[in-house]
Enzyme design. Structure first.
Site, PDB file in Angstrom:
ATOM      1  N   CYS A 127       0.826  -1.197   0.000  1.00 12.47           N
ATOM      2  CA  CYS A 127       0.000   0.000   0.000  1.00 12.47           C
ATOM      3  C   CYS A 127       0.863   1.251   0.000  1.00 12.47           C
ATOM      4  O   CYS A 127       2.079   1.198   0.046  1.00 12.47           O
ATOM      5  CB  CYS A 127      -0.900   0.013   1.236  1.00 12.47           C
ATOM      6  SG  CYS A 127      -1.846  -1.507   1.467  1.00 12.47           S
TER       7      CYS A 127
ATOM      8  N   LEU B   1      -3.450  -2.035  -1.939  1.00 13.35           N
ATOM      9  CA  LEU B   1      -3.283  -3.163  -2.844  1.00 13.35           C
ATOM     10  C   LEU B   1      -3.656  -4.393  -2.024  1.00 13.35           C
ATOM     11  O   LEU B   1      -2.937  -4.785  -1.112  1.00 13.35           O
ATOM     12  CB  LEU B   1      -1.844  -3.264  -3.357  1.00 13.35           C
ATOM     13  CG  LEU B   1      -1.529  -4.431  -4.289  1.00 13.35           C
ATOM     14  CD1 LEU B   1      -2.333  -4.343  -5.576  1.00 13.35           C
ATOM     15  CD2 LEU B   1      -0.031  -4.482  -4.601  1.00 13.35           C
ATOM     16  N   SER B   2      -4.795  -4.997  -2.315  1.00 13.75           N
ATOM     17  CA  SER B   2      -5.344  -6.067  -1.469  1.00 13.75           C
ATOM     18  C   SER B   2      -4.540  -7.351  -1.635  1.00 13.75           C
ATOM     19  O   SER B   2      -4.387  -7.858  -2.747  1.00 13.75           O
ATOM     20  CB  SER B   2      -6.808  -6.319  -1.839  1.00 13.75           C
ATOM     21  OG  SER B   2      -7.570  -5.141  -1.686  1.00 13.75           O
ATOM     22  N   ILE B   3      -4.039  -7.880  -0.513  1.00 12.23           N
ATOM     23  CA  ILE B   3      -3.240  -9.110  -0.512  1.00 12.23           C
ATOM     24  C   ILE B   3      -3.823 -10.140   0.452  1.00 12.23           C
ATOM     25  O   ILE B   3      -3.981 -11.313   0.120  1.00 12.23           O
ATOM     26  CB  ILE B   3      -1.765  -8.813  -0.120  1.00 12.23           C
ATOM     27  CG1 ILE B   3      -1.152  -7.768  -1.065  1.00 12.23           C
ATOM     28  CG2 ILE B   3      -0.951 -10.100  -0.116  1.00 12.23           C
ATOM     29  CD1 ILE B   3      -0.977  -8.213  -2.492  1.00 12.23           C
ATOM     30  N   ILE B   4      -4.154  -9.713   1.665  1.00 11.07           N
ATOM     31  CA  ILE B   4      -4.691 -10.595   2.708  1.00 11.07           C
ATOM     32  C   ILE B   4      -6.015 -10.007   3.201  1.00 11.07           C
ATOM     33  O   ILE B   4      -6.129  -8.782   3.362  1.00 11.07           O
ATOM     34  CB  ILE B   4      -3.690 -10.741   3.875  1.00 11.07           C
ATOM     35  CG1 ILE B   4      -2.457 -11.523   3.405  1.00 11.07           C
ATOM     36  CG2 ILE B   4      -4.325 -11.432   5.068  1.00 11.07           C
ATOM     37  CD1 ILE B   4      -1.358 -11.611   4.435  1.00 11.07           C
TER      38      ILE B   4
ATOM     39  N   ASN C 180       1.557   0.137   5.562  1.00  9.70           N
ATOM     40  CA  ASN C 180       2.071  -0.350   4.283  1.00  9.70           C
ATOM     41  C   ASN C 180       2.983  -1.527   4.573  1.00  9.70           C
ATOM     42  O   ASN C 180       3.981  -1.381   5.272  1.00  9.70           O
ATOM     43  CB  ASN C 180       2.859   0.772   3.579  1.00  9.70           C
ATOM     44  CG  ASN C 180       3.679   0.268   2.406  1.00  9.70           C
ATOM     45  OD1 ASN C 180       3.327  -0.705   1.759  1.00  9.70           O
ATOM     46  ND2 ASN C 180       4.775   0.964   2.116  1.00  9.70           N
TER      47      ASN C 180
ATOM     48  N   GLU D   8       3.565  -6.117   4.983  1.00  8.10           N
ATOM     49  CA  GLU D   8       3.024  -7.427   5.340  1.00  8.10           C
ATOM     50  C   GLU D   8       3.711  -7.903   6.623  1.00  8.10           C
ATOM     51  O   GLU D   8       4.941  -7.817   6.745  1.00  8.10           O
ATOM     52  CB  GLU D   8       3.278  -8.468   4.242  1.00  8.10           C
ATOM     53  CG  GLU D   8       2.646  -8.143   2.897  1.00  8.10           C
ATOM     54  CD  GLU D   8       1.134  -8.249   2.896  1.00  8.10           C
ATOM     55  OE1 GLU D   8       0.578  -8.827   3.851  1.00  8.10           O
ATOM     56  OE2 GLU D   8       0.515  -7.755   1.938  1.00  8.10           O
TER      57      GLU D   8
ATOM     58  N   SER E 201      11.479 -12.347  -4.445  1.00  9.66           N
ATOM     59  CA  SER E 201      12.757 -12.040  -5.086  1.00  9.66           C
ATOM     60  C   SER E 201      13.902 -12.656  -4.293  1.00  9.66           C
ATOM     61  O   SER E 201      13.721 -13.116  -3.163  1.00  9.66           O
ATOM     62  CB  SER E 201      12.957 -10.520  -5.180  1.00  9.66           C
ATOM     63  OG  SER E 201      13.453 -10.000  -3.961  1.00  9.66           O
ATOM     64  N   GLY E 202      15.092 -12.638  -4.869  1.00  8.73           N
ATOM     65  CA  GLY E 202      16.266 -13.194  -4.201  1.00  8.73           C
ATOM     66  C   GLY E 202      17.159 -12.145  -3.572  1.00  8.73           C
ATOM     67  O   GLY E 202      18.308 -12.441  -3.232  1.00  8.73           O
TER      68      GLY E 202
END
Length: 626
Positions: free
Chosen positions: A2, A51-54, A73, A75, A361-362
């Site tokens: 977000c 930005l909806s994720i969970i 903002n 997770e 990502s790494g």
């Protein structure tokens, strides 16, 4: 993922216009296209783009619970564990989102909540009973937060600089010391900002602002510590590292939306994909960007990993002359940013976003496990520095370095000038030079007389030297890696991934930056980080059961952009125009820029990276200052 913004009046609870908060968040719509919200109360306003994720239906923000309000903002990967702990204390949850954990966690623990969180985050939490605004940023600095004190006494904050600049009271004047920092590093570091008066909350810090009291300096709540050494056999430490890698990956696979991974075919992204495949019942969605130049194309290596783990793999070829994104990146980054790999990172984020909303990502393993080529060179140089007294070393190698020709065109073994000069100086200064882009001498040649006078004693290298000197560390390699965590990682790597992913509304997660993994890696003996000239040695050994040696031990490639060739070809006109730029003319000597361009285009010298810096600075300064 977000975007957040807000205003707080610490002296007196002035009213906050909701439309002003909405304008700040709308400037960052790309960070949260799924929804928006504004909440105000006397002396405080919070805004959010989502930005909806969970918990797609129940996680709207700003989230209010009694006298508490939060805009967040990021997770929190362990939010279910923290939620269970809070539930045992009597907390009652209304949603299934990780956001609500912050509200109940604050009520239970106050600032100590941060130590319980495993995640990437920047959040603003207002406590109406205590009349405080609490701003916090995650340990590594994955998520950004910008701050400014306004002329009316308010403190404004936003995820991105463009969010602050949407406020009419934010003055747009350049900070010339940040220009020096940028020319040295290739990015504006986290302890500076190109816009005078704007600050960034440092990684691993919080800021507690109490009404009626002066705004304090941020408080550090976490730091990486290289001062102790892990004990145990190689096999035991390898097993422990593997578990940390596995835990970091699995914790970041929780999402209520499609999830995938970037796959370059290098060690780090391949390790992430291998561990994702181990934890997933369905094929992992992977994507790779290829280049139309064979020497820079890693698609064949990525295909080996994709086939090995039966991933749902997609590739796209990018033209080596993919410089059409310059204006797009200038807008995405706000501040000048000269890491040209941002072009390819943006393209791979675009590709990923076509199918997924979250991509792993790494990033982070090179910093944690000493994987950069500069780490190997620096460790070898430091061994030599320890064998020869300082005075003799400075005299011998200084003279040799001065006499040795600068042969940028020659094969690497013949380009010894920088090594000789590094051996002549201190370890801190040598590493500052190693991570720098444009040397101090070349910066001095480029600056106007007025710019040199205005800068005074300020030098971009100083922060690296000072950070290494004060590092909680046992040897020089520790100190170099500590400096990377403090400056390079948040200022370059994480800024690049955050801005390019958010520009296309994609959430990027970095499992190799799980703080438990980072804290463990910092205790590894240097011989388990670099051994036999091989960086990330223990990690590569740990991944041998998963990945072929052709992937683990091939030369490091990374995203390579042919910017030097561009300025002799497609961008030759752009390079020549730099000397006539009225924006750059405020700080630089036009004749010095003209001479640098001529030397580069004739092949007499190699100045591609500096010219790229100047081009990106000019584009950013035009947008910011007109």
């Amino acid at each position: 993922m977000c975007g957040i913004a807000g205003i707080f009046y610490p002296a007196t609870p002035k009213p906050v216009d909701p439309a002003r908060i909405a304008k700040m968040t709308d400037a960052m719509e790309h960070r949260g296209p799924d929804g928006s919200g504004v909440w105000t109360a006397p002396g405080i306003g919070l805004g959010h783009r989502r930005l909806s994720i969970i918990d797609l239906g129940g996680g709207a923000q700003p989230m209010i619970d009694g006298a508490l309000a939060v805009s967040y903002n990021g997770e929190i990967y362990n939010f279910m564990e923290v939620r269970a702990e809070l539930g045992a204390k009597g907390a009652r949850f209304r949603t299934d989102s990780d956001t609500e954990v912050l509200l109940h966690g604050w009520r239970a623990w106050g600032p100590d909540l941060l130590a319980r969180l495993n995640g990437m985050f920047a959040f603003a939490l207002y406590d109406g009973e205590r009349q405080t605004l609490f701003l916090a940023r995650d340990r590594m600095g994955v998520k950004p937060l910008h701050l400014v004190t306004l002329s009316d006494g308010g403190v404004a904050f936003a995820s991105e600089l463009k969010g602050l600049l949407a406020h009419p009271l934010v003055r747009r004047s350049p900070d010339i010391s940040a220009i020096e920092d940028y020319l040295m590093l290739g990015y504006v570091p986290d302890d500076a900002c190109i816009v005078a008066g704007v600050e960034k909350l440092p990684a691993g810090h919080f800021l507690m602002i109490e009404r009626g009291k002066p705004v304090p300096r941020p408080t550090q709540w976490w730091d990486i510590d290289f001062s102790s050494r892990a004990k145990g056999s190689t096999a035991d430490l390898m097993a422990e590292l593997t578990e940390h890698l596995r835990a970091g990956v699995r914790s970041r696979m929780v999402a209520d939306v499609p999830l995938g991974a970037f796959l370059s075919g290098g060690v780090d992204s391949s390790a992430v994909v291998a561990l994702m495949a181990e934890a997933s019942r369905s094929p992992v969605k992977t994507c790779t960007i290829g280049f139309d130049e064979a020497g820079h194309d890693e698609r064949a290596h990525a295909a080996v990993v994709a086939e090995r783990f039966a991933t749902d793999h997609r590739t796209r070829t990018v033209d080596a002359d993919d410089f059409g994104l310059i204006d797009t990146l200038t807008s995405a980054f706000d501040e000048p940013f000269a890491d040209a790999s941002a072009l390819a990172t943006y393209r791979v984020c675009q590709l990923a976003r076509e199918q997924v909303t979250v991509a792993l990502s790494g990033d982070g393993a090179d910093e944690a496990m000493a994987g950069y080529r500069r780490h190997k060179f620096f460790a070898a140089e430091e061994r030599l520095r320890g064998l020869i007294p300082d005075a003799q070393r400075a005299r011998w190698f200084g003279k040799l370095g001065a006499l040795y020709p600068k042969a940028d065109w020659a094969p690497r073994p013949l380009r010894a000038k920088s090594t000789l000069l590094a051996l002549a100086t201190t370890s801190g200064q040598a590493y500052a030079d190693a991570v720098g882009v444009t040397t101090h001498a070349n910066r001095q040649l480029l600056y106007s007389d007025a710019m040199r006078r205005a800068l005074g004693d300020h030098r971009g290298e100083t922060r690296i030297v000072d950070t290494m000197r004060d590092a909680p560390a046992r040897d020089a390699l520790d100190r170099a890696q500590y400096a990377d965590f403090k400056h390079w990682l948040p200022g370059d790597i994480l800024t690049k991934v955050d801005r390019t992913s958010m520009a296309v509304s994609l959430e990027a997660r970095e499992p190799l930056l799980d703080h438990r993994l980072i804290e463990f890696a910092a205790t590894l003996p240097p011989s388990m980080r670099i051994s036999g000239g091989e960086g990330k040695w223990l990690m590569k050994k740990a991944m041998e059961p998963y990945l072929p040696k052709s992937i683990l031990y091939r030369p490091k490639m990374g995203f390579v952009t042919p910017i030097s060739a561009w300025f002799r070809g497609s961008l030759a006109g752009e390079a020549m125009a730099l000397a006539k730029s009225p924006v750059l003319g405020a700080w630089f000597d036009p004749s010095a820029i003209q001479a640098m361009v001529a030397d580069h285009q004739s092949g007499r010298a190699e100045h591609g990276r500096t010219l790229w810096q100047l081009l990106m600075l000019e584009r950013s300064a035009k947008r910011l200052f007109g």
